[in-house]
Design an enzyme around this catalytic site. Structure first.
Site, PDB file in Angstrom:
ATOM      1  CB  THR A   1     -11.454  25.244  25.142  1.00  0.00           C
ATOM      2  OG1 THR A   1     -12.405  25.424  24.105  1.00  0.00           O
ATOM      3  CG2 THR A   1     -10.589  26.489  25.247  1.00  0.00           C
TER       4      THR A   1
ATOM      5  CE  LYS B   1     -12.757  28.464  22.541  1.00  0.00           C
ATOM      6  NZ  LYS B   1     -14.134  28.582  22.158  1.00  0.00           N
TER       7      LYS B   1
ATOM      8  CE  LYS C   1     -11.518  25.097  29.526  1.00  0.00           C
ATOM      9  NZ  LYS C   1     -12.200  24.002  28.870  1.00  0.00           N
TER      10      LYS C   1
HETATM   11  P1  NAD Z   1     -19.714  19.531  29.636  1.00  0.00           P
HETATM   12  O1  NAD Z   1     -19.238  19.588  31.053  1.00  0.00           O
HETATM   13  O2  NAD Z   1     -21.151  19.692  29.333  1.00  0.00           O
HETATM   14  O3  NAD Z   1     -19.239  18.142  28.971  1.00  0.00           O
HETATM   15  C1  NAD Z   1     -18.046  17.469  29.274  1.00  0.00           C
HETATM   16  C2  NAD Z   1     -18.366  15.983  29.284  1.00  0.00           C
HETATM   17  O4  NAD Z   1     -17.136  15.267  29.511  1.00  0.00           O
HETATM   18  C3  NAD Z   1     -19.332  15.567  30.403  1.00  0.00           C
HETATM   19  O5  NAD Z   1     -20.405  14.842  29.855  1.00  0.00           O
HETATM   20  C4  NAD Z   1     -18.467  14.707  31.327  1.00  0.00           C
HETATM   21  O6  NAD Z   1     -19.198  13.660  31.961  1.00  0.00           O
HETATM   22  C5  NAD Z   1     -17.443  14.173  30.358  1.00  0.00           C
HETATM   23  N1  NAD Z   1     -16.205  13.716  31.008  1.00  0.00           N
HETATM   24  C6  NAD Z   1     -15.475  14.335  31.972  1.00  0.00           C
HETATM   25  N2  NAD Z   1     -14.400  13.601  32.263  1.00  0.00           N
HETATM   26  C7  NAD Z   1     -14.428  12.507  31.469  1.00  0.00           C
HETATM   27  C8  NAD Z   1     -13.585  11.379  31.290  1.00  0.00           C
HETATM   28  N3  NAD Z   1     -12.478  11.210  32.003  1.00  0.00           N
HETATM   29  N4  NAD Z   1     -13.957  10.458  30.366  1.00  0.00           N
HETATM   30  C9  NAD Z   1     -15.076  10.609  29.638  1.00  0.00           C
HETATM   31  N5  NAD Z   1     -15.906  11.643  29.757  1.00  0.00           N
HETATM   32  C10 NAD Z   1     -15.583  12.575  30.661  1.00  0.00           C
HETATM   33  O7  NAD Z   1     -18.839  20.627  28.856  1.00  0.00           O
HETATM   34  P2  NAD Z   1     -19.128  21.269  27.423  1.00  0.00           P
HETATM   35  O8  NAD Z   1     -19.884  22.528  27.590  1.00  0.00           O
HETATM   36  O9  NAD Z   1     -19.631  20.198  26.509  1.00  0.00           O
HETATM   37  O10 NAD Z   1     -17.647  21.691  27.001  1.00  0.00           O
HETATM   38  C11 NAD Z   1     -16.697  20.749  26.508  1.00  0.00           C
HETATM   39  C12 NAD Z   1     -15.495  21.499  25.982  1.00  0.00           C
HETATM   40  O11 NAD Z   1     -15.930  22.402  24.961  1.00  0.00           O
HETATM   41  C13 NAD Z   1     -14.778  22.358  27.034  1.00  0.00           C
HETATM   42  O12 NAD Z   1     -13.405  22.240  26.828  1.00  0.00           O
HETATM   43  C14 NAD Z   1     -15.297  23.770  26.749  1.00  0.00           C
HETATM   44  O13 NAD Z   1     -14.387  24.768  27.145  1.00  0.00           O
HETATM   45  C15 NAD Z   1     -15.470  23.718  25.241  1.00  0.00           C
HETATM   46  N6  NAD Z   1     -16.444  24.686  24.693  1.00  0.00           N
HETATM   47  C16 NAD Z   1     -17.682  24.807  25.245  1.00  0.00           C
HETATM   48  C17 NAD Z   1     -18.589  25.714  24.700  1.00  0.00           C
HETATM   49  C18 NAD Z   1     -19.974  25.876  25.296  1.00  0.00           C
HETATM   50  O14 NAD Z   1     -20.667  26.834  24.921  1.00  0.00           O
HETATM   51  N7  NAD Z   1     -20.424  24.985  26.167  1.00  0.00           N
HETATM   52  C19 NAD Z   1     -18.228  26.488  23.581  1.00  0.00           C
HETATM   53  C20 NAD Z   1     -16.971  26.314  23.014  1.00  0.00           C
HETATM   54  C21 NAD Z   1     -16.086  25.400  23.581  1.00  0.00           C
END
Ligand code: NAD
Length: 288
Positions: free
Chosen positions: A93, A168, A243
């Site tokens: 997102t 979204k 966010k």
């Molecule tokens: P998270 O922080 O658990 O996962 C993000 C991952 O990206 C981490 O493992 C981190 O190490 C990795 N990362 C960061 N920088 C990086 C890079 N340069 N190269 C490679 N890996 C890298 O977050 P999440 O909860 O999995 O959310 C991910 C996305 O999904 C976000 O944009 C969030 O807004 C969206 N989202 C999350 C949810 C939820 O319920 N968690 C629901 C809908 C959408």
């Protein structure tokens, strides 16, 4: 297909595992060793460098924290590194402007790209029941669909590049407003001496019907089972809702759209997130 998956966190971990289950070969990269170890145990091949993970693939999926990181990963490790002609899917997102910029850069370099953010949290990511809202050309959508179907229950083409992110943030702005409204009405009913369960029974079958009330009742012990019944643990974190509201307000300003309730919802979540960013977003009822 052979797919590189970058960003194996709370959401990406389960999504990559579902691609493996659907028969795809998955090359995984994340900055976190722990995330890589889990990906390996789920059948992904792991890489220490993102540029190597995208070698020889047919497609790349990213699930990263924000627009800045998405831009740097695509510019530094995907565009010009993944085979030309491969299909690129960003499921993070992020802001609409960055989504459009990255797509334009990818297309100029000979890739098909979609922005494909998701609705549904960690349970839906693990269970393969996410809803994807997709922005991109018809051709890019057609190519991305097969990959997305392995991770979700619904894949909807929203329009051109950026349209997925637009859908979204508008959806989540509506969700924030409706959650605060639901919480407010339930607390007021209680204050006026009405049993909250009675209020739920009536309003969930009346014109107050909405997802926040009917499917995610924010008061413990009332209505359907929800994070409220687990002390607001799990679910959709307040910090993530904030966010999305910030992204929505940025986009509203760019488009000169009038969003008085969205703006107020952002203020309320900003206040609440100061000490409660990790709680489910329905816990905002505690402030009322
Ligand atoms: P998270 O922080 O658990 O996962 C993000 C991952 O990206 C981490 O493992 C981190 O190490 C990795 N990362 C960061 N920088 C990086 C890079 N340069 N190269 C490679 N890996 C890298 O977050 P999440 O909860 O999995 O959310 C991910 C996305 O999904 C976000 O944009 C969030 O807004 C969206 N989202 C999350 C949810 C939820 O319920 N968690 C629901 C809908 C959408």
């Amino acid at each position: 297909m052979k797919i590189a998956f970058i960003g194996l966190g709370n959401m990406g971990g389960g999504m990559a595992a579902n691609l493996v289950k659907a028969g795809h070969e998955v090359n995984a990269f994340d900055l976190s060793e722990e995330a890589l170890a889990t990906a390996k145990s789920n059948g992904c091949e792991t890489f220490a460098d993102p540029g190597e993970a995208v070698q020889g693939v047919d497609g790349v999926v990213t699930m990263l924290p924000n627009g800045e990181i998405v831009k740097s990963v695509y510019e530094g490790s995907v565009i010009g590194k993944a085979p030309q002609g491969s299909v690129l899917l960003d499921c993070s997102t992020i802001d609409v402007a960055t989504a459009k910029d990255v797509s334009a850069a990818a297309e100029a370099a000979g890739y098909d790209m979609v922005d494909a953010p998701v609705s549904g949290g960690i349970a839906a990511a693990n269970g393969g029941t996410l809803t994807f809202m997709v922005g991109g050309t018809e051709k890019a959508f057609g190519r991305a669909e097969e990959v997305l179907q392995a991770m979700g229950k619904a894949v909807i083409h929203a329009g051109d590049a950026g349209a997925g992110q637009t859908a979204k943030i508008c959806n989540n702005m509506l969700l924030a407003i409706s959650m605060i409204g639901t919480a407010e009405a339930m607390k007021m009913a209680e204050r006026l001496g009405l049993d909250p369960q009675k209020f739920y029974e009536i309003s969930s079958q009346s014109s107050g019907y909405c997802w926040s009330l009917n499917a995610y009742t924010p008061m413990p012990g009332v209505g359907v089972e929800s994070p409220a019944d687990k002390d607001y643990k799990g679910g959709f974190a307040t910090g993530l809702m904030l966010k999305d509201l910030r992204l929505a307000m940025e986009a509203a300003q760019t488009a000169d759209a009038s969003t008085p309730l969205g703006a107020h919802a952002k203020e309320l979540y900003e206040q609440f997130a100061k000490d409660n960013a990790g709680l489910d977003f329905s816990a905002i009822i505690r402030t009322l």
